[in-house]
Design a protein around this motif. Structure first.
Motif, PDB file in Angstrom:
ATOM      1  N   ILE A 106       0.831  -1.207   0.000  1.00  0.00           N
ATOM      2  CA  ILE A 106       0.000   0.000   0.000  1.00  0.00           C
ATOM      3  C   ILE A 106       0.868   1.261   0.000  1.00  0.00           C
ATOM      4  O   ILE A 106       0.557   2.242  -0.693  1.00  0.00           O
ATOM      5  N   ASP A 107       1.962   1.245   0.764  1.00  0.00           N
ATOM      6  CA  ASP A 107       2.869   2.398   0.777  1.00  0.00           C
ATOM      7  C   ASP A 107       3.394   2.709  -0.620  1.00  0.00           C
ATOM      8  O   ASP A 107       3.521   3.886  -1.003  1.00  0.00           O
ATOM      9  N   PHE A 108       3.719   1.670  -1.378  1.00  0.00           N
ATOM     10  CA  PHE A 108       4.239   1.870  -2.731  1.00  0.00           C
ATOM     11  C   PHE A 108       3.199   2.575  -3.601  1.00  0.00           C
ATOM     12  O   PHE A 108       3.521   3.522  -4.336  1.00  0.00           O
ATOM     13  N   VAL A 109       1.960   2.145  -3.506  1.00  0.00           N
ATOM     14  CA  VAL A 109       0.897   2.747  -4.321  1.00  0.00           C
ATOM     15  C   VAL A 109       0.637   4.186  -3.891  1.00  0.00           C
ATOM     16  O   VAL A 109       0.505   5.088  -4.732  1.00  0.00           O
ATOM     17  N   ARG A 110       0.571   4.420  -2.596  1.00  0.00           N
ATOM     18  CA  ARG A 110       0.300   5.777  -2.103  1.00  0.00           C
ATOM     19  C   ARG A 110       1.412   6.740  -2.499  1.00  0.00           C
ATOM     20  O   ARG A 110       1.144   7.902  -2.832  1.00  0.00           O
ATOM     21  N   ALA A 111       2.645   6.286  -2.465  1.00  0.00           N
ATOM     22  CA  ALA A 111       3.756   7.136  -2.898  1.00  0.00           C
ATOM     23  C   ALA A 111       3.641   7.484  -4.378  1.00  0.00           C
ATOM     24  O   ALA A 111       4.089   8.538  -4.822  1.00  0.00           O
ATOM     25  N   LYS A 112       3.015   6.598  -5.121  1.00  0.00           N
ATOM     26  CA  LYS A 112       2.884   6.781  -6.567  1.00  0.00           C
ATOM     27  C   LYS A 112       1.745   7.726  -6.953  1.00  0.00           C
ATOM     28  O   LYS A 112       1.888   8.533  -7.879  1.00  0.00           O
ATOM     29  N   VAL A 113       0.616   7.660  -6.231  1.00  0.00           N
ATOM     30  CA  VAL A 113      -0.583   8.358  -6.734  1.00  0.00           C
ATOM     31  C   VAL A 113      -1.130   9.434  -5.806  1.00  0.00           C
ATOM     32  O   VAL A 113      -1.944  10.255  -6.239  1.00  0.00           O
ATOM     33  N   CYS A 114      -0.746   9.460  -4.533  1.00  0.00           N
ATOM     34  CA  CYS A 114      -1.350  10.408  -3.589  1.00  0.00           C
ATOM     35  C   CYS A 114      -0.568  11.712  -3.529  1.00  0.00           C
ATOM     36  O   CYS A 114       0.653  11.739  -3.680  1.00  0.00           O
ATOM     37  N   SER A 115      -1.295  12.776  -3.267  1.00  0.00           N
ATOM     38  CA  SER A 115      -0.698  14.105  -3.187  1.00  0.00           C
ATOM     39  C   SER A 115      -0.860  14.664  -1.778  1.00  0.00           C
ATOM     40  O   SER A 115      -1.834  14.370  -1.085  1.00  0.00           O
ATOM     41  N   PHE A 116       0.087  15.499  -1.352  1.00  0.00           N
ATOM     42  CA  PHE A 116       0.015  16.095  -0.032  1.00  0.00           C
ATOM     43  C   PHE A 116      -1.105  17.134   0.087  1.00  0.00           C
ATOM     44  O   PHE A 116      -1.548  17.460   1.185  1.00  0.00           O
ATOM     45  N   ASP A 117      -1.540  17.676  -1.047  1.00  0.00           N
ATOM     46  CA  ASP A 117      -2.559  18.733  -0.982  1.00  0.00           C
ATOM     47  C   ASP A 117      -3.975  18.197  -1.160  1.00  0.00           C
ATOM     48  O   ASP A 117      -4.899  18.950  -1.479  1.00  0.00           O
ATOM     49  N   GLU A 118      -4.170  16.899  -0.976  1.00  0.00           N
ATOM     50  CA  GLU A 118      -5.518  16.336  -1.009  1.00  0.00           C
ATOM     51  C   GLU A 118      -5.788  15.599   0.289  1.00  0.00           C
ATOM     52  O   GLU A 118      -4.854  15.194   0.996  1.00  0.00           O
ATOM     53  N   ASN A 119      -7.044  15.379   0.584  1.00  0.00           N
ATOM     54  CA  ASN A 119      -7.364  14.725   1.843  1.00  0.00           C
ATOM     55  C   ASN A 119      -7.212  13.212   1.751  1.00  0.00           C
ATOM     56  O   ASN A 119      -7.025  12.652   0.672  1.00  0.00           O
TER      57      ASN A 119
END
Length: 390
Positions: free
Chosen positions: A334-347
């Motif tokens: 899950i960490d790998f995916v979140r690092a790939k697609v998630c942004s710090f400026d979204e909830n």
């Protein structure tokens, strides 16, 4: 006495003693007429070359192309085949030994580095890992390779049942699906015991290249006392258990990556499969062909039934190796995916939506966890996937 000059004298001087005597005996009967000098010179040139070539072939010290190569001539791995189906009968059991057993003799020892703080992920031999033990021989280029890591358990061995279920439920029979069993141990007696069990129960699949058994080289694992930070309040034994699981999966994924399948199906050694699971997987993959995904989950639990595309294995293995001693395998997925697609400026809710898009889940589950005795000593594993249907 006959005297030669010009081309004749040059040719005779250039020959070995054997050739020179042969030519001299042949030419004592005549002299070269001056008007035919060029013709006789050409004939002598051809004759000399043929004579020299013949002497080179029959000389004992010269090795011809047909000479057999020795092990020293081969700078790559040598595979020695031990006779198949050698039956050894004991008082209470029959073991089929070495159905088709290849032992790899490595020309050089690979070095593996798993430091506390990795400087270079996939260092040493991890980009092209070579097993310490190998039974069977899978050819490159399959559609799907299923990877099953297995280790010692107290009083239980779920592996034969898992392999049996995966093969039995492979309906209709597919020639483009292969299985690699990774024995995550370096104890030779345990490795050979497990390999003999597989050879006894699945000789046809070993023989035809459907099934392969490997183990890591003895130098693969680190000195555990020097490389394990005790994170999340876990004991040393638990941190070692989950960190070793990461190292086993990295070796297995990169080994399968080099077999060049289109897909890798991550499995555990204590599962059963639903009938026709591979047809359902391939149909769903076809439906998802226009979507961007990291893996597709065909089971809700841990590292069971996760399908990866071939080109995802090196970056994911690299990520795992960077944090191999920090978190469990399923967390790092899950960490790998979140690092790939998630942004710090979204909830967080938006991040979870993006994560689920990268890890779509098939329902109902095609695999069920059946093992109760965990590979971690003293731990019971009672998790079940309630959406599974046989």
């Amino acid at each position: 006495m006959y005297a030669f000059s010009g081309p004749e004298a040059f040719l005779l001087c250039c020959q070995t003693p054997e050739v020179s005597d042969t030519i001299r005996n042949k030419t004592k009967m005549f002299r070269f007429p001056s008007r035919n000098n060029n013709i006789w010179t050409a004939i002598l040139v051809v004759y000399c070359f043929l004579a020299v070539y013949y002497i080179g072939l029959i000389t004992p010290n010269n090795r011809t192309v047909s000479s057999p190569a020795t092990n020293e001539d081969l700078n790559y791995e040598v595979k020695a085949e031990i006779p198949r189906k050698e039956i050894v009968k004991s008082k209470d059991e029959t073991i089929v030994q070495n159905v088709k057993h290849y032992t790899e003799q490595r020309s050089e020892i690979q070095t593996y580095e798993h430091p506390l703080q990795p400087n270079f992920a996939l260092s040493g031999g991890l980009r092209t890992p070579r097993p310490g033990y190998k039974l069977g021989n899978i050819k490159k280029g399959s559609k799907v390779v299923i990877g099953i890591p297995t280790v010692k358990r107290e009083g239980k061995n779920y592996l034969p049942g898992t392999v049996h279920s995966l093969l039995l439920s492979l309906i209709p029979r597919r020639a483009d699906v292969r299985i690699v069993v990774f024995i995550g141990e370096i104890d030779p007696s345990f490795i050979r015991e497990q390999a003999n069990i597989i050879a006894e129960k699945f000789p046809e699949q070993i023989e035809d290249g459907t099934l392969e058994v490997i183990s890591p080289p003895t130098e693969y694992y680190p000195d555990w006392s020097k490389v394990l930070p005790l994170t999340f309040g876990d004991s040393f034994e638990r941190v070692k258990w989950r960190s070793k699981q990461n190292l086993d999966q990295i070796f297995l994924m990169m080994y399968i990556y080099n077999l060049a399948p289109e897909f890798y199906l991550m499995m555990e050694d204590d599962v059963i499969a639903s009938e026709g699971y591979m047809e359902k997987i391939m149909k769903y993959v076809e439906e998802m062909s226009n979507d961007d995904w990291f893996y597709i989950s065909f089971c809700n639990l841990g590292a069971i039934g996760k399908l990866f595309q071939h080109n995802a294995l090196p970056p994911y293995s690299t990520f795992l190796h960077m944090f191999w001693n920090r978190k469990p395998l399923d967390w790092l997925q899950i960490d790998f995916v979140r690092a790939k697609v998630c942004s710090f400026d979204e909830n967080e809710q938006q991040c979870q939506i993006r994560t689920r898009q990268q890890t779509p889940m098939y329902s109902p589950s095609l695999f069920q966890h059946i093992g109760k005795v965990s590979s971690l000593k003293g731990k019971l594993q009672l998790l079940k996937d309630h959406s599974f249907k046989e």
